[in-house]
Enzyme design. Structure first.
Site, short mmCIF file in Angstrom:
data_model
loop_
_atom_site.label_atom_id
_atom_site.label_comp_id
_atom_site.label_asym_id
_atom_site.label_seq_id
_atom_site.Cartn_x
_atom_site.Cartn_y
_atom_site.Cartn_z
N LYS A 78 0.85 -1.19 0.00
CA LYS A 78 0.00 0.00 0.00
C LYS A 78 0.89 1.23 0.00
CE LYS A 78 -4.58 0.52 0.40
NZ LYS A 78 -5.61 -0.36 -0.13
N GLY A 174 -25.51 1.99 1.96
CA GLY A 174 -24.59 2.64 1.03
C GLY A 174 -24.83 2.22 -0.41
N GLY A 176 -23.35 3.48 -3.26
CA GLY A 176 -22.33 4.13 -4.08
C GLY A 176 -22.00 3.27 -5.30
N ASN A 177 -20.76 3.36 -5.75
CA ASN A 177 -20.37 2.63 -6.96
C ASN A 177 -20.63 1.14 -6.83
OD1 ASN A 177 -19.44 4.90 -8.34
ND2 ASN A 177 -17.51 4.84 -7.22
N GLY A 179 -22.40 -0.44 -4.04
CA GLY A 179 -23.72 -0.75 -3.47
C GLY A 179 -24.84 -0.68 -4.51
N TYR A 180 -24.78 0.32 -5.39
CA TYR A 180 -25.88 0.43 -6.36
C TYR A 180 -25.83 -0.71 -7.39
CZ TYR A 180 -29.83 2.55 -8.60
OH TYR A 180 -31.11 2.77 -9.06
P1 NAD Z 1 -18.60 5.06 -2.75
O1 NAD Z 1 -17.94 6.19 -2.09
O2 NAD Z 1 -18.88 5.11 -4.21
O3 NAD Z 1 -20.00 4.74 -2.01
C1 NAD Z 1 -20.18 4.70 -0.63
C2 NAD Z 1 -21.64 5.12 -0.39
O4 NAD Z 1 -21.94 4.85 0.96
C3 NAD Z 1 -21.85 6.61 -0.63
O5 NAD Z 1 -22.95 6.78 -1.52
C4 NAD Z 1 -22.15 7.16 0.76
O6 NAD Z 1 -23.06 8.22 0.75
C5 NAD Z 1 -22.72 5.93 1.46
N1 NAD Z 1 -22.59 5.93 2.91
C6 NAD Z 1 -21.49 6.20 3.66
N2 NAD Z 1 -21.77 6.07 4.97
C7 NAD Z 1 -23.08 5.71 5.05
C8 NAD Z 1 -23.97 5.44 6.13
N3 NAD Z 1 -23.58 5.52 7.41
N4 NAD Z 1 -25.24 5.11 5.85
C9 NAD Z 1 -25.66 5.03 4.56
N5 NAD Z 1 -24.86 5.28 3.50
C10 NAD Z 1 -23.60 5.61 3.74
O7 NAD Z 1 -17.71 3.77 -2.38
P2 NAD Z 1 -17.67 2.38 -3.14
O8 NAD Z 1 -16.59 2.40 -4.15
O9 NAD Z 1 -19.06 2.00 -3.54
O10 NAD Z 1 -17.17 1.43 -1.95
C11 NAD Z 1 -18.04 1.07 -0.90
C12 NAD Z 1 -17.27 0.29 0.16
O11 NAD Z 1 -16.71 -0.88 -0.43
C13 NAD Z 1 -16.10 1.05 0.78
O12 NAD Z 1 -15.96 0.65 2.13
C14 NAD Z 1 -14.91 0.56 -0.02
O13 NAD Z 1 -13.71 0.65 0.72
C15 NAD Z 1 -15.30 -0.88 -0.24
N6 NAD Z 1 -14.67 -1.48 -1.42
C16 NAD Z 1 -14.84 -0.92 -2.64
C17 NAD Z 1 -14.24 -1.51 -3.75
C18 NAD Z 1 -14.42 -0.92 -5.13
O14 NAD Z 1 -14.10 -1.60 -6.11
N7 NAD Z 1 -14.96 0.28 -5.26
C19 NAD Z 1 -13.47 -2.66 -3.61
C20 NAD Z 1 -13.34 -3.23 -2.33
C21 NAD Z 1 -13.95 -2.63 -1.24
#
Ligand code: NAD
Length: 340
Positions: A78, A174, A176-177, A179-180
């Site tokens: 990292k 959540g 986001g990218n 979750g949706y």
């Molecule tokens: P993102 O920032 O696109 O989405 C996160 C979403 O969670 C946001 O829409 C935010 O408003 C919402 N959120 C935050 N706290 C909240 C709460 N208390 N209640 C309700 N909603 C809440 O992030 P992402 O890329 O979708 O990643 C989501 C999680 O998955 C993160 O923890 C990230 O570290 C993990 N992750 C992501 C990836 C990836 O490929 N993007 C890979 C491994 C792990």
């Protein structure tokens, strides 16, 4: 410094600074037994250098475990770039970081993480080929969601006796990218969705497009459901929240969902099956690692589908040994990393 490295079993720590661009960077290489270290680059402000180094070491260790259980020929690393109060030329700073990576001759491969973007990776790529998640490499999030979906099916099979998701209630924290995209796949499988996000627009979209039931952020964790999928921030499962849960299993994308391993034991004693976060969310890492090795999308998808099998194996051991899946996953990873 060496005490910190020793207790995390860290192989190497590299520091670099560049007064012209303001770069102050740390690269932590945790374990390269299975291959060169791969892990994202954070660009955040830190109160002091020690906390930045600690963060890099802790995260690098996590990457080793994740890559090992994802079956990748990849080690864990990292990078942390300490964000200056003011930067004149962000591009130049990331180019300087690219030159630092190049000096490691492929021992560390970087990727997007908190505070960095694909555009930053493009700047790095001008000086080294040891970089993934550039604008041309693509977003790993849909692949993370695909892996979590496979993991939810394996979790449903282990806890509820069937991987047919039709009619199951899944609560997603959540949208986001990841979750949706997960919500879309679950809705297409006939899942009844309960969703929350800090952004009401995301919740409204899921209600309109996917027929999801909106839930407030405060109430989401306590929503009665079959599977809770934390897909927001880390640390959501702690001594305050764990008692609120009304689910049969927890299986979601967020990193570091458990405040501590004791929380995993508490979930276990309450009969709540926990999908170790770094196993179920490894789809993004699988994507960037295999994309970097120029593997086809078909090969990447095939590798992603093994996430479900890996979880089934972990659940089998956990049940046989009466231990939490989180502890079983750690033990399996350590056997791969240290042979013990
Ligand atoms: P993102 O920032 O696109 O989405 C996160 C979403 O969670 C946001 O829409 C935010 O408003 C919402 N959120 C935050 N706290 C909240 C709460 N208390 N209640 C309700 N909603 C809440 O992030 P992402 O890329 O979708 O990643 C989501 C999680 O998955 C993160 O923890 C990230 O570290 C993990 N992750 C992501 C990836 C990836 O490929 N993007 C890979 C491994 C792990």
């Amino acid at each position: 410094m060496f005490t910190m490295m020793e207790s995390a079993r860290l192989e190497a720590l590299h520091l670099a600074q560049d007064p012209v661009t303001g770069l102050k960077a740390i690269i932590a290489i945790h374990n390269t037994r299975l291959g060169p270290a791969l892990g994202g680059c954070r660009y955040l402000a830190y109160p002091d250098t020690d906390s930045a180094v600690r963060d890099a070491i802790r995260l690098a260790q996590g990457m080793s475990y994740k890559a090992a259980l994802a079956g990748l020929e990849q080690g864990g690393g990292k990078a942390v770039i300490i964000r200056p109060a003011h930067v004149d030329n962000r591009g130049a700073l990331f180019e300087a970081f690219g030159r630092m990576i190049e000096t490691l001759k492929g021992g560390y491969i970087t990727a997007v993480d908190s505070g960095t973007s694909s555009a930053d990776m493009d700047c790095i790529a001008q000086f080294t080929q040891h970089v993934t998640s550039t604008t041309t490499a693509g977003d790993p999030s849909p692949h993370t969601a695909m892996g979590v979906f496979a993991g939810i099916r394996a979790t449903a099979l282990a806890r509820l006796g069937s991987d047919d998701l039709q009619g199951l209630r899944v609560a997603i924290q959540g949208l986001g990218n990841v979750g949706y995209a997960l919500a879309e796949q679950l809705a297409a499988s006939g899942v009844e969705l309960y969703v929350s996000d800090l952004d009401p627009g995301r919740v409204q979209l899921a209600a309109e497009e996917l027929g999801a039931h909106p839930v407030s952020s405060e109430d989401l964790l306590g929503t009665p459901c079959d599977i809770l999928a934390p897909c927001g921030l880390g640390g959501v499962l702690n001594s305050h929240t764990v008692g609120e849960l009304h689910c049969a299993a927890v299986a979601g994308a967020a990193n570091n969902q458990l405040a501590s391993n004791e929380i995993a034991d508490e979930l276990e004693s309450r009969g709540i099956l926990y999908a170790p976060d770094y196993v179920i969310n490894s789809g993004g890492l699988i994507y960037v690692a295999l994309k970097h090795r120029e593997q086809s999308l078909a090969a990447i998808t095939a590798h992603l589908s093994k996430i479900g099998l890996r979880l089934t194996e972990i659940y089998g051991h956990a049940q046989a040994d009466k231990r939490s899946p989180a502890r079983v996953a750690d033990a399996l990873a350590e056997r791969l990393l240290y042979g013990s």
